[in-house]
Design a protein around this motif. Sequence first.
Motif, PDB file in Angstrom:
ATOM      1  N   ARG A   3      14.622  -7.599 -71.208  1.00 28.01           N
ATOM      2  CA  ARG A   3      14.210  -8.750 -70.487  1.00 28.01           C
ATOM      3  C   ARG A   3      14.988 -10.044 -71.020  1.00 28.01           C
ATOM      4  NH1 ARG A   3      10.211  -5.773 -73.255  1.00 28.01           N
ATOM      5  NH2 ARG A   3      10.448  -7.098 -75.225  1.00 28.01           N
ATOM      6  N   GLU A  31      14.154  -7.075 -66.550  1.00 29.24           N
ATOM      7  CA  GLU A  31      13.311  -8.130 -66.080  1.00 29.24           C
ATOM      8  C   GLU A  31      13.972  -9.398 -66.528  1.00 29.24           C
ATOM      9  OE1 GLU A  31       9.355  -8.105 -68.002  1.00 29.24           O
ATOM     10  OE2 GLU A  31       9.212  -5.903 -67.077  1.00 29.24           O
ATOM     11  N   ARG A  33      13.773 -13.935 -66.668  1.00 31.57           N
ATOM     12  CA  ARG A  33      13.323 -15.294 -66.569  1.00 31.57           C
ATOM     13  C   ARG A  33      14.097 -16.458 -66.854  1.00 31.57           C
ATOM     14  NH1 ARG A  33       7.781 -14.619 -70.172  1.00 31.57           N
ATOM     15  NH2 ARG A  33       6.709 -12.925 -69.050  1.00 31.57           N
ATOM     16  N   TRP A  74       8.902 -12.897 -75.724  1.00 33.10           N
ATOM     17  CA  TRP A  74       8.999 -11.803 -74.541  1.00 33.10           C
ATOM     18  C   TRP A  74      10.417 -11.221 -74.393  1.00 33.10           C
ATOM     19  CZ3 TRP A  74      12.231 -12.571 -70.252  1.00 33.10           C
ATOM     20  CH2 TRP A  74      12.220 -11.534 -69.211  1.00 33.10           C
ATOM     21  N   ALA A  75      11.349 -12.233 -74.550  1.00 32.35           N
ATOM     22  CA  ALA A  75      12.711 -11.737 -74.179  1.00 32.35           C
ATOM     23  C   ALA A  75      13.343 -10.813 -75.274  1.00 32.35           C
ATOM     24  CB  ALA A  75      13.608 -12.799 -74.484  1.00 32.35           C
ATOM     25  N   THR A  76      14.328  -9.811 -74.758  1.00 35.50           N
ATOM     26  CA  THR A  76      14.998  -9.060 -75.678  1.00 35.50           C
ATOM     27  C   THR A  76      16.428  -9.662 -75.866  1.00 35.50           C
ATOM     28  OG1 THR A  76      15.679  -7.466 -73.887  1.00 35.50           O
ATOM     29  CG2 THR A  76      13.824  -6.815 -75.197  1.00 35.50           C
TER      30      THR A  76
END
Length: 151
Positions: A3, A31, A33, A74-76
Amino acid sequence: MHRVLFVCTGNTCRSPMAEAILRSKKLSGVEVRSAGVFAANGAAASLNSILVMDENKIGHSHQSRLLEKEDIDWATVILAMTMTHKQAITGRFPEALGKTYTLKEFAGEKGYPDVGDPFGGDIHVYRDTFSELQGLIEKASKKLMEQEYRE
């Protein structure tokens, strides 16, 4: 699952273009963003960003967003456009340490760590930034797919 969160200042130029470029690659298990460290929620991407994405036939639908803790959680991997953005992210969200890089750093580029801000520039400046982002995202994508990044 990767992510990826791209971060710039206002989330109207660099990070929306980066988000659209990576999204257009349609990488399995990725994913994406974007957000901004000083963004106003709900603004469109800048006109020249939109024009350059259209010229390159990159689909986009964007509304700017202020970077929030939920994005960090959320982010990896978080890819900042500048060293100053990276410092702002990790200063405000210490939990982002270890997964926050400049895009150039993550892509393995040496030297100047920042992607220049095209804001206020003419279409040529935006084209140059878009081209730079494409090259960096190509390198970053390979790294993601090879799972070579270290947290």
